[in-house]
Design a protein around this motif. Structure first.
Motif, PDB file in Angstrom:
ATOM      1  N   ARG A  54       0.828  -1.200   0.000  1.00 28.37           N
ATOM      2  CA  ARG A  54       0.000   0.000   0.000  1.00 28.37           C
ATOM      3  C   ARG A  54       0.864   1.253   0.000  1.00 28.37           C
ATOM      4  O   ARG A  54       0.577   2.232  -0.669  1.00 28.37           O
ATOM      5  CB  ARG A  54      -0.924  -0.002   1.209  1.00 28.37           C
ATOM      6  N   THR A  86      -4.464   2.040   9.144  1.00 28.25           N
ATOM      7  CA  THR A  86      -5.891   1.810   8.934  1.00 28.25           C
ATOM      8  C   THR A  86      -6.409   2.757   7.854  1.00 28.25           C
ATOM      9  O   THR A  86      -5.715   3.676   7.417  1.00 28.25           O
ATOM     10  CB  THR A  86      -6.676   2.085  10.233  1.00 28.25           C
ATOM     11  N   ARG A  87      -7.653   2.558   7.469  1.00 25.90           N
ATOM     12  CA  ARG A  87      -8.319   3.453   6.520  1.00 25.90           C
ATOM     13  C   ARG A  87      -8.305   4.885   7.056  1.00 25.90           C
ATOM     14  O   ARG A  87      -8.091   5.838   6.314  1.00 25.90           O
ATOM     15  CB  ARG A  87      -9.753   2.977   6.289  1.00 25.90           C
ATOM     16  N   GLU A  88      -8.508   5.033   8.367  1.00 26.32           N
ATOM     17  CA  GLU A  88      -8.506   6.365   8.976  1.00 26.32           C
ATOM     18  C   GLU A  88      -7.122   7.010   8.884  1.00 26.32           C
ATOM     19  O   GLU A  88      -7.005   8.213   8.658  1.00 26.32           O
ATOM     20  CB  GLU A  88      -8.949   6.281  10.440  1.00 26.32           C
ATOM     21  N   ASP A  89      -6.061   6.221   9.056  1.00 23.52           N
ATOM     22  CA  ASP A  89      -4.693   6.739   8.914  1.00 23.52           C
ATOM     23  C   ASP A  89      -4.469   7.277   7.505  1.00 23.52           C
ATOM     24  O   ASP A  89      -3.931   8.376   7.326  1.00 23.52           O
ATOM     25  CB  ASP A  89      -3.652   5.648   9.210  1.00 23.52           C
ATOM     26  N   TRP A  90      -4.879   6.499   6.501  1.00 24.79           N
ATOM     27  CA  TRP A  90      -4.694   6.915   5.108  1.00 24.79           C
ATOM     28  C   TRP A  90      -5.537   8.148   4.802  1.00 24.79           C
ATOM     29  O   TRP A  90      -5.083   9.067   4.101  1.00 24.79           O
ATOM     30  CB  TRP A  90      -5.026   5.770   4.151  1.00 24.79           C
ATOM     31  N   ALA A  91      -6.752   8.207   5.322  1.00 25.94           N
ATOM     32  CA  ALA A  91      -7.609   9.375   5.102  1.00 25.94           C
ATOM     33  C   ALA A  91      -6.982  10.620   5.724  1.00 25.94           C
ATOM     34  O   ALA A  91      -6.994  11.704   5.130  1.00 25.94           O
ATOM     35  CB  ALA A  91      -8.998   9.138   5.689  1.00 25.94           C
ATOM     36  N   ARG A  92      -6.394  10.468   6.909  1.00 25.26           N
ATOM     37  CA  ARG A  92      -5.770  11.597   7.597  1.00 25.26           C
ATOM     38  C   ARG A  92      -4.608  12.157   6.786  1.00 25.26           C
ATOM     39  O   ARG A  92      -4.488  13.363   6.606  1.00 25.26           O
ATOM     40  CB  ARG A  92      -5.287  11.148   8.984  1.00 25.26           C
ATOM     41  N   SER A  94      -4.101  11.818   3.592  1.00 25.18           N
ATOM     42  CA  SER A  94      -4.528  12.330   2.284  1.00 25.18           C
ATOM     43  C   SER A  94      -4.978  13.784   2.385  1.00 25.18           C
ATOM     44  O   SER A  94      -4.912  14.531   1.410  1.00 25.18           O
ATOM     45  CB  SER A  94      -5.635  11.463   1.692  1.00 25.18           C
ATOM     46  N   GLU A  95      -5.411  14.201   3.559  1.00 26.03           N
ATOM     47  CA  GLU A  95      -5.826  15.584   3.773  1.00 26.03           C
ATOM     48  C   GLU A  95      -4.648  16.556   3.663  1.00 26.03           C
ATOM     49  O   GLU A  95      -4.841  17.727   3.367  1.00 26.03           O
ATOM     50  CB  GLU A  95      -6.489  15.750   5.142  1.00 26.03           C
ATOM     51  N   ARG A  98      -4.696  17.964   0.072  1.00 22.84           N
ATOM     52  CA  ARG A  98      -5.953  18.338  -0.570  1.00 22.84           C
ATOM     53  C   ARG A  98      -5.875  19.729  -1.192  1.00 22.84           C
ATOM     54  O   ARG A  98      -6.222  19.919  -2.359  1.00 22.84           O
ATOM     55  CB  ARG A  98      -7.107  18.256   0.419  1.00 22.84           C
TER      56      ARG A  98
END
Length: 151
Positions: A54, A86-92, A94-95, A98
Motif C-alpha cells: 500500500r 488503517t483506513r482512517e490513517d490513510w484518510a488523515r 490524504s488531507e 488536498r
C-alpha cells in the motif's frame, strides 16, 4: 515468476516488485530514501511487511501527481510504524495534500482551457489569441505565465 501468496505476512524484494509493478531497484531506492522499510534475514535478504504494498502504491501515485519524494516521505512519516495503517490513517494523511491538489487541478484546467481556445481558433496569432498580453500589461501582476498561475 514469483507470486506473493494472499496470506503471506512478508514479501521478498522480487515478490513485492512483481505484485506492485515496481522494479526491485526502485524498491531499494525507496528504502534508501526512507520511504519504505524492511527487515533483514540472517542471510541478509530483505523482507517487507505486506502493508508495504500500500505504501508503494501511495508513493507511485503521488509521484505521478508530481509530488516530490521529500514531501511523500514527510507524509508517510505520519503513518504508524508499529502497526498496519488503517483506513482512517490513510484518510488523515490524504488531507495533507488536498489544498495543493485542488490548486494543481485548477491550474491544469486553466492551461487546458486556454490552450484549447488558442488551438481551436486555428490562427495561432498573438494579436487575437486569448493568451496574448498586449503591452505586457500582465507584468504588473508579477513574473511568469500569470493567466495560468493566478485564480
Amino acid at each position: 515468476m514469483t507470486q506473493l501468496a494472499w496470506n503471506a505476512k512478508e514479501a521478498t524484494v522480487g515478490e513485492l516488485a512483481e505484485r506492485s509493478g515496481v522494479a526491485p531497484s526502485a524498491l531499494r531506492f525507496y528504502e534508501r530514501e526512507g520511504l519504505i522499510t524492511s527487515r533483514r534475514t540472517t542471510g541478509n535478504q530483505r523482507r517487507y511487511t505486506r502493508d508495504t504494498l500500500r505504501r508503494v502504491a501511495f508513493i507511485r501515485t503521488s509521484q505521478r501527481l508530481g509530488i516530490p519524494l521529500a514531501l511523500i516521505r514527510d507524509v508517510l512519516g505520519l503513518l504508524p510504524q508499529d502497526r498496519t495503517p488503517t483506513r482512517e490513517d490513510w484518510a488523515r494523511i490524504s488531507e495533507c495534500w488536498r489544498d495543493d491538489l485542488n490548486t494543481r487541478i485548477r491550474t491544469l484546467q486553466r492551461l487546458r482551457d486556454n490552450l484549447a481556445d488558442c488551438i481551436g481558433c486555428g490562427c495561432l496569432s498573438l494579436d487575437r489569441c486569448v493568451l496574448s498580453n498586449p503591452g505586457d500589461e500582465l507584468a504588473a501582476h508579477g513574473p511568469g505565465p500569470r493567466r495560468l498561475i493566478e485564480d
